[in-house]
Write a protein that holds these residues in place. Structure first.
Motif, PDB file in Angstrom:
ATOM      1  N   LEU A 147      62.754 -29.277 -54.466  1.00 64.33           N
ATOM      2  CA  LEU A 147      61.396 -29.086 -53.973  1.00 64.33           C
ATOM      3  C   LEU A 147      60.550 -30.348 -54.143  1.00 64.33           C
ATOM      4  CD1 LEU A 147      59.296 -27.161 -52.767  1.00 64.33           C
ATOM      5  CD2 LEU A 147      58.764 -26.412 -55.090  1.00 64.33           C
ATOM      6  N   THR A 148      60.390 -31.052 -53.051  1.00 67.67           N
ATOM      7  CA  THR A 148      59.464 -32.183 -52.983  1.00 67.67           C
ATOM      8  C   THR A 148      58.487 -31.863 -51.861  1.00 67.67           C
ATOM      9  OG1 THR A 148      60.762 -33.402 -51.347  1.00 67.67           O
ATOM     10  CG2 THR A 148      61.271 -33.817 -53.690  1.00 67.67           C
ATOM     11  N   LEU A 149      57.381 -32.572 -51.811  1.00 67.41           N
ATOM     12  CA  LEU A 149      56.431 -32.307 -50.734  1.00 67.41           C
ATOM     13  C   LEU A 149      57.016 -32.678 -49.373  1.00 67.41           C
ATOM     14  CD1 LEU A 149      53.079 -33.306 -52.448  1.00 67.41           C
ATOM     15  CD2 LEU A 149      53.919 -31.024 -51.925  1.00 67.41           C
ATOM     16  N   GLY A 150      57.803 -33.723 -49.336  1.00 65.16           N
ATOM     17  CA  GLY A 150      58.451 -34.106 -48.083  1.00 65.16           C
ATOM     18  C   GLY A 150      59.448 -33.054 -47.619  1.00 65.16           C
ATOM     19  N   TYR A 151      60.257 -32.546 -48.545  1.00 65.14           N
ATOM     20  CA  TYR A 151      61.230 -31.515 -48.193  1.00 65.14           C
ATOM     21  C   TYR A 151      60.532 -30.219 -47.800  1.00 65.14           C
ATOM     22  CZ  TYR A 151      65.534 -28.830 -48.270  1.00 65.14           C
ATOM     23  OH  TYR A 151      66.601 -28.046 -47.906  1.00 65.14           O
ATOM     24  N   LEU A 152      59.463 -29.893 -48.517  1.00 62.30           N
ATOM     25  CA  LEU A 152      58.679 -28.708 -48.179  1.00 62.30           C
ATOM     26  C   LEU A 152      58.126 -28.823 -46.771  1.00 62.30           C
ATOM     27  CD1 LEU A 152      57.185 -26.060 -48.807  1.00 62.30           C
ATOM     28  CD2 LEU A 152      55.387 -27.453 -49.862  1.00 62.30           C
ATOM     29  N   ALA A 153      57.569 -29.969 -46.444  1.00 63.89           N
ATOM     30  CA  ALA A 153      57.018 -30.172 -45.102  1.00 63.89           C
ATOM     31  C   ALA A 153      58.089 -29.968 -44.044  1.00 63.89           C
ATOM     32  CB  ALA A 153      56.411 -31.574 -44.991  1.00 63.89           C
ATOM     33  N   SER A 154      59.239 -30.565 -44.256  1.00 62.16           N
ATOM     34  CA  SER A 154      60.342 -30.431 -43.301  1.00 62.16           C
ATOM     35  C   SER A 154      60.774 -28.977 -43.156  1.00 62.16           C
ATOM     36  CB  SER A 154      61.521 -31.290 -43.759  1.00 62.16           C
ATOM     37  OG  SER A 154      62.624 -31.122 -42.916  1.00 62.16           O
ATOM     38  N   ALA A 155      60.932 -28.277 -44.285  1.00 56.36           N
ATOM     39  CA  ALA A 155      61.379 -26.882 -44.256  1.00 56.36           C
ATOM     40  C   ALA A 155      60.346 -25.965 -43.598  1.00 56.36           C
ATOM     41  CB  ALA A 155      61.679 -26.400 -45.670  1.00 56.36           C
ATOM     42  N   ALA A 156      59.071 -26.320 -43.727  1.00 59.94           N
ATOM     43  CA  ALA A 156      58.003 -25.494 -43.148  1.00 59.94           C
ATOM     44  C   ALA A 156      57.678 -25.898 -41.709  1.00 59.94           C
ATOM     45  CB  ALA A 156      56.742 -25.593 -44.007  1.00 59.94           C
ATOM     46  N   GLY A 157      58.275 -26.985 -41.247  1.00 57.92           N
ATOM     47  CA  GLY A 157      58.036 -27.433 -39.876  1.00 57.92           C
ATOM     48  C   GLY A 157      56.673 -28.078 -39.683  1.00 57.92           C
ATOM     49  N   HIS A 199      48.502 -22.657 -45.987  1.00 58.95           N
ATOM     50  CA  HIS A 199      48.718 -22.767 -47.430  1.00 58.95           C
ATOM     51  C   HIS A 199      49.678 -21.681 -47.908  1.00 58.95           C
ATOM     52  CE1 HIS A 199      47.365 -24.644 -51.175  1.00 58.95           C
ATOM     53  NE2 HIS A 199      47.454 -23.445 -51.724  1.00 58.95           N
ATOM     54  N   GLU A 200      49.452 -20.475 -47.447  1.00 54.80           N
ATOM     55  CA  GLU A 200      50.330 -19.353 -47.810  1.00 54.80           C
ATOM     56  C   GLU A 200      51.742 -19.587 -47.282  1.00 54.80           C
ATOM     57  OE1 GLU A 200      51.727 -15.987 -49.532  1.00 54.80           O
ATOM     58  OE2 GLU A 200      49.795 -16.959 -49.887  1.00 54.80           O
ATOM     59  N   GLN A 201      51.853 -20.072 -46.062  1.00 58.68           N
ATOM     60  CA  GLN A 201      53.172 -20.371 -45.492  1.00 58.68           C
ATOM     61  C   GLN A 201      53.899 -21.406 -46.345  1.00 58.68           C
ATOM     62  OE1 GLN A 201      53.302 -23.128 -42.370  1.00 58.68           O
ATOM     63  NE2 GLN A 201      55.386 -22.616 -41.721  1.00 58.68           N
ATOM     64  N   LEU A 202      53.188 -22.435 -46.763  1.00 55.86           N
ATOM     65  CA  LEU A 202      53.800 -23.478 -47.583  1.00 55.86           C
ATOM     66  C   LEU A 202      54.231 -22.928 -48.944  1.00 55.86           C
ATOM     67  CD1 LEU A 202      51.436 -26.460 -46.709  1.00 55.86           C
ATOM     68  CD2 LEU A 202      53.847 -26.213 -46.054  1.00 55.86           C
ATOM     69  N   LEU A 203      53.419 -22.085 -49.559  1.00 56.15           N
ATOM     70  CA  LEU A 203      53.807 -21.486 -50.840  1.00 56.15           C
ATOM     71  C   LEU A 203      55.036 -20.594 -50.685  1.00 56.15           C
ATOM     72  CD1 LEU A 203      50.409 -20.579 -52.527  1.00 56.15           C
ATOM     73  CD2 LEU A 203      52.114 -22.209 -53.337  1.00 56.15           C
ATOM     74  N   GLN A 204      55.075 -19.803 -49.631  1.00 58.08           N
ATOM     75  CA  GLN A 204      56.233 -18.940 -49.401  1.00 58.08           C
ATOM     76  C   GLN A 204      57.488 -19.770 -49.129  1.00 58.08           C
ATOM     77  OE1 GLN A 204      56.447 -15.666 -49.918  1.00 58.08           O
ATOM     78  NE2 GLN A 204      54.324 -15.802 -50.604  1.00 58.08           N
ATOM     79  N   THR A 205      57.334 -20.855 -48.393  1.00 61.22           N
ATOM     80  CA  THR A 205      58.465 -21.744 -48.131  1.00 61.22           C
ATOM     81  C   THR A 205      58.931 -22.408 -49.426  1.00 61.22           C
ATOM     82  OG1 THR A 205      57.682 -22.148 -45.877  1.00 61.22           O
ATOM     83  CG2 THR A 205      59.268 -23.729 -46.776  1.00 61.22           C
ATOM     84  N   ALA A 206      57.982 -22.830 -50.267  1.00 65.18           N
ATOM     85  CA  ALA A 206      58.331 -23.440 -51.558  1.00 65.18           C
ATOM     86  C   ALA A 206      59.090 -22.453 -52.433  1.00 65.18           C
ATOM     87  CB  ALA A 206      57.066 -23.929 -52.265  1.00 65.18           C
TER      88      ALA A 206
END
Length: 115
Positions: free
Chosen positions: A26-36, A7-14
């Motif tokens: 910033l979309t959830l799909g783009y966030l997922a891709s950027a966070a791996g 969760h923290e990793q995703l927030l930092q990536t966002a």
């Protein structure tokens, strides 16, 4: 990785996405891709883009409040020193996250689901 750590990793990536590419990217799909991670992981943590933006906005706000609290928690001081520490903390917060804070706020204001 634990749920909390992810969760923290995703927030930092966002936050990085908003800082470097603006909130409209910033979309959830783009966030997922950027966070791996896979899209379902991002959706599991936030549910909707609106929920992600709200949490990101709260995080930035909480970080600001904590910076002010930390600045004031140190030893006794005069009124002038207190004002100086508050001003320094404000400037530090403003230079670190004001753009992201306003960008996320604007994205929330324009979010049809939150009107």
């Amino acid at each position: 990785m634990s749920h909390a750590a992810r969760h923290e990793q995703l927030l930092q990536t966002a936050l990085r996405i908003v800082r470097e590419e603006r909130a409209d990217k910033l979309t959830l799909g783009y966030l997922a891709s950027a966070a791996g991670v896979s899209k379902p992981v991002a959706y599991d943590h936030f549910g909707t883009r609106s929920d992600l933006l709200i949490e990101l906005y709260r995080r930035i706000d909480t970080d600001r409040v904590n910076a002010f609290r930390d600045a004031m928690a140190q030893d006794e001081r005069s009124i002038g020193e207190t004002a100086g520490r508050l001003a320094e903390a404000y400037i530090r917060c403003a230079s670190d996250t004001t753009d992201e804070f306003h960008t996320v706020g604007a994205a929330l204001a324009g979010d049809e689901k939150r009107q």
